[in-house]
Design a protein around this motif. Structure first.
Motif, short mmCIF file in Angstrom:
data_model
loop_
_atom_site.label_atom_id
_atom_site.label_comp_id
_atom_site.label_asym_id
_atom_site.label_seq_id
_atom_site.Cartn_x
_atom_site.Cartn_y
_atom_site.Cartn_z
N VAL A 1 -10.00 -48.71 55.26
CA VAL A 1 -10.62 -47.46 55.74
C VAL A 1 -11.90 -47.18 54.96
O VAL A 1 -12.92 -46.78 55.53
N ASN A 2 -11.87 -47.39 53.64
CA ASN A 2 -13.06 -47.18 52.83
C ASN A 2 -14.23 -48.04 53.31
O ASN A 2 -15.38 -47.60 53.31
N ALA A 3 -13.92 -49.27 53.74
CA ALA A 3 -14.97 -50.17 54.23
C ALA A 3 -15.60 -49.61 55.51
O ALA A 3 -16.83 -49.67 55.68
N ILE A 4 -14.78 -49.09 56.40
CA ILE A 4 -15.29 -48.52 57.66
C ILE A 4 -16.15 -47.30 57.38
O ILE A 4 -17.25 -47.15 57.94
N PRO B 1 -33.34 -48.61 42.54
CA PRO B 1 -33.15 -49.01 41.15
C PRO B 1 -31.72 -48.82 40.66
O PRO B 1 -31.22 -49.62 39.86
N ALA B 2 -31.04 -47.76 41.15
CA ALA B 2 -29.71 -47.45 40.61
C ALA B 2 -28.94 -46.56 41.58
O ALA B 2 -29.51 -45.93 42.47
N LEU B 3 -27.63 -46.55 41.40
CA LEU B 3 -26.72 -45.70 42.16
C LEU B 3 -25.92 -44.87 41.17
O LEU B 3 -25.23 -45.42 40.30
N PHE B 4 -26.01 -43.55 41.29
CA PHE B 4 -25.26 -42.65 40.43
C PHE B 4 -24.23 -41.92 41.28
O PHE B 4 -24.53 -41.48 42.39
N VAL B 5 -23.00 -41.81 40.75
CA VAL B 5 -21.88 -41.27 41.53
C VAL B 5 -21.28 -40.06 40.82
O VAL B 5 -20.97 -40.13 39.62
N LEU C 1 -26.90 -53.81 44.38
CA LEU C 1 -26.61 -53.49 42.98
C LEU C 1 -25.21 -53.96 42.60
O LEU C 1 -24.35 -54.12 43.46
N PRO C 2 -24.98 -54.16 41.29
CA PRO C 2 -23.60 -54.43 40.85
C PRO C 2 -22.74 -53.18 40.99
O PRO C 2 -23.27 -52.07 41.14
N PHE C 3 -21.42 -53.36 40.95
CA PHE C 3 -20.54 -52.21 40.95
C PHE C 3 -20.90 -51.31 39.76
O PHE C 3 -21.12 -51.80 38.66
N VAL C 4 -20.92 -50.02 40.01
CA VAL C 4 -21.38 -49.08 38.99
C VAL C 4 -20.24 -48.78 38.01
O VAL C 4 -19.14 -48.44 38.44
N PRO C 5 -20.48 -48.87 36.70
CA PRO C 5 -19.42 -48.61 35.73
C PRO C 5 -19.16 -47.12 35.54
O PRO C 5 -20.05 -46.29 35.76
N SER C 6 -17.94 -46.78 35.14
CA SER C 6 -17.64 -45.39 34.83
C SER C 6 -18.34 -44.99 33.54
O SER C 6 -18.55 -45.81 32.64
N TYR C 7 -18.70 -43.73 33.47
CA TYR C 7 -19.43 -43.22 32.30
C TYR C 7 -18.64 -43.44 31.02
O TYR C 7 -19.20 -43.82 29.99
N LEU C 8 -17.33 -43.20 31.08
CA LEU C 8 -16.51 -43.36 29.88
C LEU C 8 -16.10 -44.81 29.64
O LEU C 8 -15.56 -45.12 28.58
N VAL D 1 -18.13 -46.36 47.37
CA VAL D 1 -19.36 -46.64 46.62
C VAL D 1 -19.47 -48.10 46.20
O VAL D 1 -20.56 -48.59 45.93
N ASP D 2 -18.35 -48.83 46.13
CA ASP D 2 -18.42 -50.26 45.87
C ASP D 2 -19.11 -50.98 47.03
O ASP D 2 -19.98 -51.84 46.83
N TYR D 3 -18.71 -50.63 48.24
CA TYR D 3 -19.33 -51.23 49.42
C TYR D 3 -20.80 -50.85 49.53
O TYR D 3 -21.64 -51.68 49.94
N LEU D 4 -21.14 -49.63 49.17
CA LEU D 4 -22.53 -49.19 49.27
C LEU D 4 -23.39 -49.82 48.19
O LEU D 4 -24.57 -50.10 48.42
N ALA D 5 -22.82 -50.06 47.00
CA ALA D 5 -23.56 -50.78 45.96
C ALA D 5 -23.94 -52.17 46.48
O ALA D 5 -25.08 -52.63 46.30
N LEU D 6 -23.00 -52.83 47.14
CA LEU D 6 -23.27 -54.14 47.73
C LEU D 6 -24.41 -54.06 48.73
O LEU D 6 -25.30 -54.91 48.76
N ARG D 7 -24.40 -53.02 49.55
CA ARG D 7 -25.43 -52.85 50.59
C ARG D 7 -26.84 -52.73 49.99
O ARG D 7 -27.81 -53.21 50.58
N VAL D 8 -26.94 -52.04 48.86
CA VAL D 8 -28.27 -51.82 48.28
C VAL D 8 -28.62 -52.88 47.23
O VAL D 8 -29.68 -52.82 46.61
#
Length: 365
Positions: free
Chosen positions: A334-337, A28-32, A86-93, A77-84
């Motif tokens: 590197v983040n992608a790998i 349902p969601a990704l929290f970071v 979900l859209p890119f997760v927005p910052s809380y602020l 976490v952008d790449y992992l959002a894509l995997r599951v």
């Protein structure tokens, strides 16, 4: 982890290409929760030197604009959002506070943050680990008021929580010898203190009905351009005593995760050793297509580790050939790998006892 700027850029919530995402979200969601390794714009809204709200940060991102990510492009976490799915997760602020903005997840990560409240405080404002968990508690209360307690509990217990924190407790606390800490704690005792503190915070999340957690270990920060410059390394060899502390912290954190999994009913916690994955990239850099392993793409001084990335003119033209983007942070490539390894161990095994894909596919079934 330090960057300097003065311009506030509004964070952007992005949608992902349907062709590359699952037909329906796997969770349902990704929290970071974390530091600059996963900050997607929190520090844009704080009075701090630790900011990535100016070019060349973000030049290779989907929008080709800085968003507050400490990278030339995406963070893991952008790449992992894509995997599951979900859209890119927005910052809380960086979001409005409406439940619709937070329903697919929230990123609370803040550059400079550590497990210790005061780590990184010399940079200015940041949101520490404990404060980030308090922000999540506030989000949960909004969910309960909006959808009811049962629906909110169901959402949280089936969502993935990604925790990436701890490196600033070394960079901006222990290695700076804040409060004479290295005379009070040997590295082993300091590592044990950090791992125990993190363990308690994971228990606090569990008490809020969090059940699916990814905890990433520390990267080989002794190989970062800043420390190669600071320690005057002539041949680009990593600073062994710094890396030893990261390895020790990771060992203790993995052990802590195993204990929590046994202690907490229904908890599904995995530990991903970023040190292992990063060292695999460094040692096999040619196989991965990197030909610059010690010098940052953007910065000044030897290894570009002296002055941080301040302007587009300071950056190399081809960041994909570099492992390091700036003094402390890896490139998008590197983040992608690393994200691939967290997802399914595509390049090398990093996660124990299972990969993220194993966790979420089982959940989806």
């Amino acid at each position: 982890m330090i960057l300097l700027s003065s311009t506030i850029v509004e964070s952007t919530t992005l949608t992902l290409s349907p062709s590359t995402a699952p037909s329906s979200p796997l969770v349902p969601a990704l929290f970071v929760i974390g530091d600059s390794s996963v900050d997607c714009g929190t520090n844009n809204f704080l009075a701090t030197f630790a900011r990535a709200d100016h070019l060349p940060y973000g030049r290779d991102f989907d929008t080709h604009q800085p968003t507050g990510r400490f990278s030339n492009g995406r963070i893991p976490v952008d790449y992992l959002a894509l995997r599951v799915g979900l859209p890119f997760v927005p910052s809380y602020l960086g979001q409005t506070g409406a439940v619709d903005d937070m329903i697919h997840g929230v990123n609370y990560a803040s550059a400079g943050a550590g497990i210790i409240l005061s780590s990184g405080s010399e940079l200015g404002q940041h949101i520490s680990l404990t404060q980030q968990i308090q922000q999540f508690t506030d989000t949960l209360q909004q969910f309960i008021l909006s959808m009811g307690e049962d629906a909110a509990t169901n959402l949280i217990s089936n969502s993935v929580f990604y925790v990436s924190i701890g490196i600033n407790d070394y960079i901006h606390y222990y290695l700076l010898n804040e409060s004479n800490v290295d005379n009070l704690y040997l590295p082993w005792h300091f590592n044990h203190f950090l791992a125990s503190s993190l363990q308690q915070e994971i228990r606090n999340l569990y008490n809020l009905n969090v059940r699916k957690v990814v905890i990433t270990g520390l990267a080989p920060i002794g190989c970062a351009p800043h420390y190669l410059w600071q320690y005057g390394n002539e041949n680009g060899e990593c600073v062994e005593q710094i890396n030893d502390m990261a390895v020790e912290f990771n060992f203790l954190t993995r052990y802590m995760v195993e204990n929590l999994a046994a202690e907490l009913p229904d908890a599904n916690i995995i530990f991903c050793d970023v040190f292992e994955g990063s060292m695999d990239i460094l040692k096999n850099h040619e196989r991965y297509g990197f030909n610059v392993t010690t010098e940052a793409c953007c910065g000044m001084g030897k290894y570009k580790g002296w002055i941080m990335c301040l302007s587009p003119e300071m950056a190399c033209s081809n960041s994909s050939s570099h492992i390091w983007w700036d003094q402390f942070h890896p490139t998008d490539a590197v983040n992608a790998i690393l994200a691939d390894n967290i997802w399914n161990g595509r390049h090398t095994k990093m996660c124990y006892p299972k990969n993220l894909e194993d966790m979420v596919i089982k959940m989806a079934k």
